[in-house]
Enzyme design. Structure first.
Site, PDB file in Angstrom:
ATOM      1  N   GLU A 272      46.770  53.048  36.377  1.00 23.56           N
ATOM      2  CA  GLU A 272      47.191  51.727  36.864  1.00 23.56           C
ATOM      3  C   GLU A 272      48.406  51.834  37.794  1.00 23.56           C
ATOM      4  O   GLU A 272      49.115  50.844  37.998  1.00 23.56           O
ATOM      5  CB  GLU A 272      47.531  50.798  35.689  1.00 23.56           C
TER       6      GLU A 272
ATOM      7  N   HIS B  17      52.669  47.582  30.693  1.00 19.35           N
ATOM      8  CA  HIS B  17      51.297  47.153  30.388  1.00 19.35           C
ATOM      9  C   HIS B  17      50.931  47.628  28.986  1.00 19.35           C
ATOM     10  O   HIS B  17      51.163  48.799  28.647  1.00 19.35           O
ATOM     11  CB  HIS B  17      50.345  47.747  31.419  1.00 19.35           C
TER      12      HIS B  17
ATOM     13  N   HIS C   8      48.147  46.724  25.260  1.00 20.91           N
ATOM     14  CA  HIS C   8      46.883  46.168  24.761  1.00 20.91           C
ATOM     15  C   HIS C   8      47.103  45.456  23.425  1.00 20.91           C
ATOM     16  O   HIS C   8      46.617  45.916  22.395  1.00 20.91           O
ATOM     17  CB  HIS C   8      45.855  47.295  24.562  1.00 20.91           C
TER      18      HIS C   8
ATOM     19  N   GLU D  61      60.483  28.616  21.353  1.00 16.41           N
ATOM     20  CA  GLU D  61      61.160  29.583  22.222  1.00 16.41           C
ATOM     21  C   GLU D  61      60.294  30.025  23.415  1.00 16.41           C
ATOM     22  O   GLU D  61      60.825  30.560  24.385  1.00 16.41           O
ATOM     23  CB  GLU D  61      61.551  30.826  21.421  1.00 16.41           C
TER      24      GLU D  61
ATOM     25  N   HIS E 271      41.450  42.720  27.995  1.00 15.50           N
ATOM     26  CA  HIS E 271      42.091  44.014  28.245  1.00 15.50           C
ATOM     27  C   HIS E 271      43.545  44.059  27.739  1.00 15.50           C
ATOM     28  O   HIS E 271      43.875  44.920  26.936  1.00 15.50           O
ATOM     29  CB  HIS E 271      42.034  44.334  29.750  1.00 15.50           C
TER      30      HIS E 271
HETATM   31  P1  13P Z   1      46.228  55.373  31.585  1.00 12.49           P
HETATM   32  O1  13P Z   1      46.161  56.341  30.440  1.00 12.49           O
HETATM   33  O2  13P Z   1      45.623  55.928  32.833  1.00 12.49           O
HETATM   34  O3  13P Z   1      47.628  54.844  31.775  1.00 12.49           O
HETATM   35  O4  13P Z   1      45.287  54.137  31.210  1.00 12.49           O
HETATM   36  C1  13P Z   1      45.536  53.352  30.083  1.00 12.49           C
HETATM   37  C2  13P Z   1      45.247  51.914  30.327  1.00 12.49           C
HETATM   38  O5  13P Z   1      45.720  51.085  29.578  1.00 12.49           O
HETATM   39  C3  13P Z   1      44.388  51.513  31.463  1.00 12.49           C
HETATM   40  O6  13P Z   1      44.448  50.140  31.689  1.00 12.49           O
HETATM   41 ZN    ZN Z   2      45.068  49.011  29.901  1.00 15.71          ZN
END
Ligand code: 13P
Ligand code: ZN
Length: 279
Positions: free
Chosen positions: A123, A147, A149, A177, A218
């Site tokens: 990313e 980023h 998950h 909040e 995602h």
């Molecule tokens: P990477 O291991 O390439 O960072 O990918 C993980 C991910 O969350 C892709 O969206």
């Molecule tokens: Zn990801």
């Protein structure tokens, strides 16, 4: 100071990875983190890199169609593709990369890290395009892109309409909040193939308006000035999403909630600009 990993920004980077791992935001290699170094941090880093030969210049995007010219020559610390957040503190040099961009902003080279090979996160294009937007919009204050998950937020993307308005209202309504922490709201990108230019363009466009952007089915991208704030946003939004899912799974129709007047009053009290379109 003897080691590159003793630099304060590197220690904070590693600490965020540990916290994110403990939160369960990073199964396997899920998620990625990047930090945009200041000039002073570049100056502090140089002496600790002496004697190391930089890697070869490489396209930022494997397809060669991404460039961030306004960040040409800038340095970024970033997690490696396929690397586990859990291992960043255990073996930092194998898990992360300190990258320098060339003047065109289309190529990078590794100055430190990825000891056993590899490349920056898949990313990287999204991270750099988000940095470009945030650097400009914040006058250089916003330097962290994170980023992850988080499970409840991902679950929410299956049952709440995939619009900025629906997500903003649902999340704001869970905890008083929330409109204090993200008064600008939250952006939503529909499901897209990760890792390419297309999702990077869609995300960075929303970053013009928001500091947090959901990727449907995602995860979440957060932009912040500090590592603490990046993690703070991730945790707050995930907790709010958990409350949304708890309310939905109770099977009961909510009897009450925070009104539009309430959101406006919070904005007034705490100095956040609540956009009219969300009322
Ligand atoms: P990477 O291991 O390439 O960072 O990918 C993980 C991910 O969350 C892709 O969206
Ligand atoms: Zn990801």
């Amino acid at each position: 100071m003897k080691n590159y990993t003793d630099l304060p920004y590197v220690r904070e980077f590693v600490r965020l990875c540990d916290i994110g791992d403990r939160q369960g935001f990073h199964e396997r290699n899920g998620g990625n983190l990047s930090y945009h170094l200041s000039d002073a941090e570049i100056r502090a880093s140089r002496p600790l890199l002496r004697g190391r030969r930089p890697g070869p210049w490489t396209d930022v995007d494997p397809k060669g169609d991404v460039a961030v010219p306004s960040l040409g020559g800038h340095w970024f610390l970033v997690t490696g593709s396929g690397k586990f957040f859990r291992n960043v503190s255990w073996d930092t040099e194998a898990s992360v990369a300190l990258c320098e961009l060339d003047e065109s902003g289309a190529h990078y080279r590794v100055l430190w890290g990825l000891r056993d090979g590899g490349r920056p996160t898949s990313e990287f294009s999204s991270h750099l395009m988000n940095h470009e937007v945030k650097f400009r919009a914040s006058g250089g204050a916003m330097r962290v892109i994170y980023h992850a998950h988080p499970a409840s937020l991902i679950a929410m993307t299956y049952v709440v309409p995939l619009t900025d308005r629906a997500f903003t209202r649902a999340l704001w309504n869970t905890m008083t909040e929330c409109p204090v922490i993200f008064p600008e709201g939250i952006g939503v990108v529909k499901w897209m193939v990760p890792g390419g230019r297309e999702v990077a363009v869609a995300t960075s466009k929303l970053m013009e308006r928001y500091n947090n952007v959901v990727w449907a089915h995602h995860g979440l991208f957060c932009a912040a000035d500090t590592f603490d704030n990046a993690m703070g946003q991730m945790e707050t939004i995930e907790k709010a999403a958990r409350i949304v899912m708890m309310i939905l799974s109770s099977g009961r129709k909510p009897l009450t909630g925070i009104t539009s007047e309430g959101f406006l009053a919070i904005g007034k009290m705490y100095g956040g600009k609540i956009p009219r379109r969300f009322l």
